[in-house]
Design a protein around this motif. Structure first.
Motif, PDB file in Angstrom:
ATOM      1  N   ALA A  82      72.102 116.310 -72.067  1.00  0.00           N
ATOM      2  CA  ALA A  82      71.563 116.284 -73.420  1.00  0.00           C
ATOM      3  C   ALA A  82      72.566 115.572 -74.313  1.00  0.00           C
ATOM      4  N   LEU A  83      72.062 114.732 -75.205  1.00  0.00           N
ATOM      5  CA  LEU A  83      72.891 114.003 -76.149  1.00  0.00           C
ATOM      6  C   LEU A  83      72.529 114.450 -77.558  1.00  0.00           C
ATOM      7  N   VAL A  84      73.526 114.694 -78.375  1.00  0.00           N
ATOM      8  CA  VAL A  84      73.344 115.206 -79.722  1.00  0.00           C
ATOM      9  C   VAL A  84      73.982 114.232 -80.701  1.00  0.00           C
ATOM     10  N   GLY A  85      73.241 113.834 -81.741  1.00  0.00           N
ATOM     11  CA  GLY A  85      73.817 112.921 -82.722  1.00  0.00           C
ATOM     12  C   GLY A  85      72.776 112.408 -83.687  1.00  0.00           C
ATOM     13  N   PRO A  86      73.138 111.433 -84.494  1.00  0.00           N
ATOM     14  CA  PRO A  86      72.215 110.897 -85.502  1.00  0.00           C
ATOM     15  C   PRO A  86      71.161 109.984 -84.888  1.00  0.00           C
ATOM     16  N   ASP A  87      70.056 109.853 -85.586  1.00  0.00           N
ATOM     17  CA  ASP A  87      68.944 109.015 -85.131  1.00  0.00           C
ATOM     18  C   ASP A  87      69.143 107.587 -85.636  1.00  0.00           C
ATOM     19  N   ASN A  88      70.159 106.914 -85.093  1.00  0.00           N
ATOM     20  CA  ASN A  88      70.390 105.507 -85.432  1.00  0.00           C
ATOM     21  C   ASN A  88      70.484 104.628 -84.195  1.00  0.00           C
ATOM     22  N   GLY A  89      70.032 105.152 -83.063  1.00  0.00           N
ATOM     23  CA  GLY A  89      70.024 104.391 -81.826  1.00  0.00           C
ATOM     24  C   GLY A  89      71.251 104.566 -80.968  1.00  0.00           C
ATOM     25  N   VAL A  90      72.305 105.173 -81.500  1.00  0.00           N
ATOM     26  CA  VAL A  90      73.575 105.230 -80.775  1.00  0.00           C
ATOM     27  C   VAL A  90      73.459 105.997 -79.459  1.00  0.00           C
ATOM     28  N   LEU A  91      72.542 106.941 -79.368  1.00  0.00           N
ATOM     29  CA  LEU A  91      72.426 107.769 -78.167  1.00  0.00           C
ATOM     30  C   LEU A  91      71.585 107.125 -77.073  1.00  0.00           C
ATOM     31  N   LEU A  92      70.740 106.169 -77.429  1.00  0.00           N
ATOM     32  CA  LEU A  92      69.671 105.756 -76.509  1.00  0.00           C
ATOM     33  C   LEU A  92      70.127 104.926 -75.313  1.00  0.00           C
ATOM     34  N   PRO A  93      71.019 103.946 -75.451  1.00  0.00           N
ATOM     35  CA  PRO A  93      71.424 103.220 -74.238  1.00  0.00           C
ATOM     36  C   PRO A  93      72.015 104.128 -73.171  1.00  0.00           C
ATOM     37  N   ALA A  94      72.844 105.093 -73.571  1.00  0.00           N
ATOM     38  CA  ALA A  94      73.391 106.043 -72.593  1.00  0.00           C
ATOM     39  C   ALA A  94      72.289 106.924 -72.031  1.00  0.00           C
ATOM     40  N   ALA A  95      71.392 107.382 -72.894  1.00  0.00           N
ATOM     41  CA  ALA A  95      70.317 108.257 -72.426  1.00  0.00           C
ATOM     42  C   ALA A  95      69.469 107.565 -71.364  1.00  0.00           C
ATOM     43  N   ILE A 147      63.855 126.316 -78.405  1.00  0.00           N
ATOM     44  CA  ILE A 147      64.763 126.449 -79.542  1.00  0.00           C
ATOM     45  C   ILE A 147      63.963 126.199 -80.815  1.00  0.00           C
ATOM     46  N   GLU A 148      63.939 127.174 -81.710  1.00  0.00           N
ATOM     47  CA  GLU A 148      62.997 127.139 -82.826  1.00  0.00           C
ATOM     48  C   GLU A 148      63.269 126.027 -83.823  1.00  0.00           C
ATOM     49  N   TRP A 149      64.489 125.543 -83.912  1.00  0.00           N
ATOM     50  CA  TRP A 149      64.794 124.501 -84.888  1.00  0.00           C
ATOM     51  C   TRP A 149      64.782 123.096 -84.271  1.00  0.00           C
ATOM     52  N   LEU A 150      64.196 122.980 -83.078  1.00  0.00           N
ATOM     53  CA  LEU A 150      63.980 121.679 -82.452  1.00  0.00           C
ATOM     54  C   LEU A 150      62.491 121.407 -82.330  1.00  0.00           C
ATOM     55  N   SER A 151      62.086 120.156 -82.540  1.00  0.00           N
ATOM     56  CA  SER A 151      60.692 119.764 -82.351  1.00  0.00           C
ATOM     57  C   SER A 151      60.647 118.349 -81.786  1.00  0.00           C
ATOM     58  N   ALA A 152      59.712 118.096 -80.872  1.00  0.00           N
ATOM     59  CA  ALA A 152      59.583 116.782 -80.267  1.00  0.00           C
ATOM     60  C   ALA A 152      59.345 115.721 -81.336  1.00  0.00           C
ATOM     61  N   THR A 153      59.932 114.555 -81.145  1.00  0.00           N
ATOM     62  CA  THR A 153      59.850 113.517 -82.170  1.00  0.00           C
ATOM     63  C   THR A 153      59.991 112.140 -81.539  1.00  0.00           C
ATOM     64  N   ASP A 154      59.667 111.115 -82.343  1.00  0.00           N
ATOM     65  CA  ASP A 154      60.015 109.759 -81.953  1.00  0.00           C
ATOM     66  C   ASP A 154      61.452 109.505 -82.399  1.00  0.00           C
ATOM     67  N   HIS A 155      61.935 108.302 -82.180  1.00  0.00           N
ATOM     68  CA  HIS A 155      63.346 108.063 -82.478  1.00  0.00           C
ATOM     69  C   HIS A 155      63.589 106.579 -82.726  1.00  0.00           C
ATOM     70  N   ALA A 156      64.653 106.292 -83.452  1.00  0.00           N
ATOM     71  CA  ALA A 156      65.122 104.909 -83.558  1.00  0.00           C
ATOM     72  C   ALA A 156      65.654 104.473 -82.203  1.00  0.00           C
ATOM     73  N   ASP A 157      65.566 103.194 -81.932  1.00  0.00           N
ATOM     74  CA  ASP A 157      66.043 102.690 -80.640  1.00  0.00           C
ATOM     75  C   ASP A 157      67.116 101.643 -80.863  1.00  0.00           C
ATOM     76  N   LEU A 158      67.895 101.407 -79.842  1.00  0.00           N
ATOM     77  CA  LEU A 158      68.912 100.363 -79.862  1.00  0.00           C
ATOM     78  C   LEU A 158      68.965  99.787 -78.462  1.00  0.00           C
ATOM     79  N   ARG A 159      68.694  98.508 -78.354  1.00  0.00           N
ATOM     80  CA  ARG A 159      68.731  97.829 -77.062  1.00  0.00           C
ATOM     81  C   ARG A 159      69.609  96.588 -77.161  1.00  0.00           C
TER      82      ARG A 159
END
Length: 256
Positions: A82-95, A147-159
């Motif tokens: 699991a990766l935790v961080g801001p929705d600016n694409g930084v997590l997506l290449p690793a994910a 986890i009650e404070w999590l909800s499925a969502t879309d996300h910013a991407d970075l490629r």
């Protein structure tokens, strides 16, 4: 374990660790806290190259020039990680390297995050992301839906851009420059197969292609393949970015 990466320098990472340690006894491992500041693209490259070497873990990564704005805060599940961080694409290449990404939005106004109640919102690394990383570690990566404070969502991407590999040349760009000055391109290293010990042309200038830096004299330029598997523009005991006159996003044409 929980890994931590940021552009914070010191002492801010200690505050994130303090919050985590108050909520879990997870092993904490620093990836880096000297990532280029406010540069999600470069951080995303290094996370992509480093995080897949870890066993299953929660990865906290905070490179967040949009802190305090309407940008979302995320947990991204990818395989057993699991990766935790801001929705600016930084997590997506690793994910994407770790598995098929599934994004969950964090509700930062939930009572689980009392540090966000005040007027200031400048340190979500401590007030939101650190307690989230601890909670995800305790719950388990497979239990995010509960986890009650999590909800499925879309996300910013970075490629990262793909190179063009042709019969006699590859055209790409510099992705990042590392601390040694090696200019790491998006050109795949296999274009140099069978060419080590000879010359290739980089942006029209002949340069030796070698398997490692010490195959040329100190101060001499070379083209090689880095540990990430991509073509590097380098100098033995020097800075390749300066010698080749390039920086991140500079165009690179390797002809052979």
């Amino acid at each position: 374990m929980i890994t931590l990466a940021s552009d914070f320098g010191t002492p801010y990472p200690a505050a994130m660790k303090a919050v985590i340690c108050s909520r879990t006894d997870a092993r904490l491992v620093d990836v880096a806290h000297d990532l280029p500041r406010q540069d999600p693209r470069t951080a995303a490259f290094w996370l992509r190259e480093v995080l897949p070497w870890f066993p299953p873990a929660v990865h906290l990564a905070v490179i967040d020039p949009g802190v305090g704005t309407e940008r979302k805060a995320l947990v991204v599940r990818a395989g057993e990680h699991a990766l935790v961080g801001p929705d600016n694409g930084v997590l997506l290449p690793a994910a994407r390297r770790l598995g098929e990404p599934e994004a969950f939005a964090i509700d930062p106004d939930h009572e689980a995050f009392p540090g966000t109640d005040g007027e200031g919102r400048t340190f979500d690394g401590r007030d939101v992301f650190a307690p989230v990383a601890a909670a995800v570690h305790e719950a388990g990566v497979d239990e995010l839906e509960g986890i009650e404070w999590l909800s499925a969502t879309d996300h910013a991407d970075l490629r990262f851009p793909d190179p063009e590999v042709r019969e006699r040349e590859a055209v790409g760009e510099v992705l990042v420059v590392d601390g040694f000055g090696n200019a790491i391109t998006n050109v795949p290293g296999d274009v140099l197969d069978g060419r080590f010990g000879g010359d290739v042309a980089v942006n029209g200038t002949a340069v030796p292609a070698e398997r490692s830096y010490a195959h040329v004299d100190p101060g001499e330029r070379l083209v090689t393949v880095g540990s990430h598997g991509n073509v590097e523009l380098a100098v033995n005991a020097g800075r390749g970015d300066e010698a080749f006159g390039v920086e991140a996003e500079s165009p690179v044409r390797v002809s052979y």
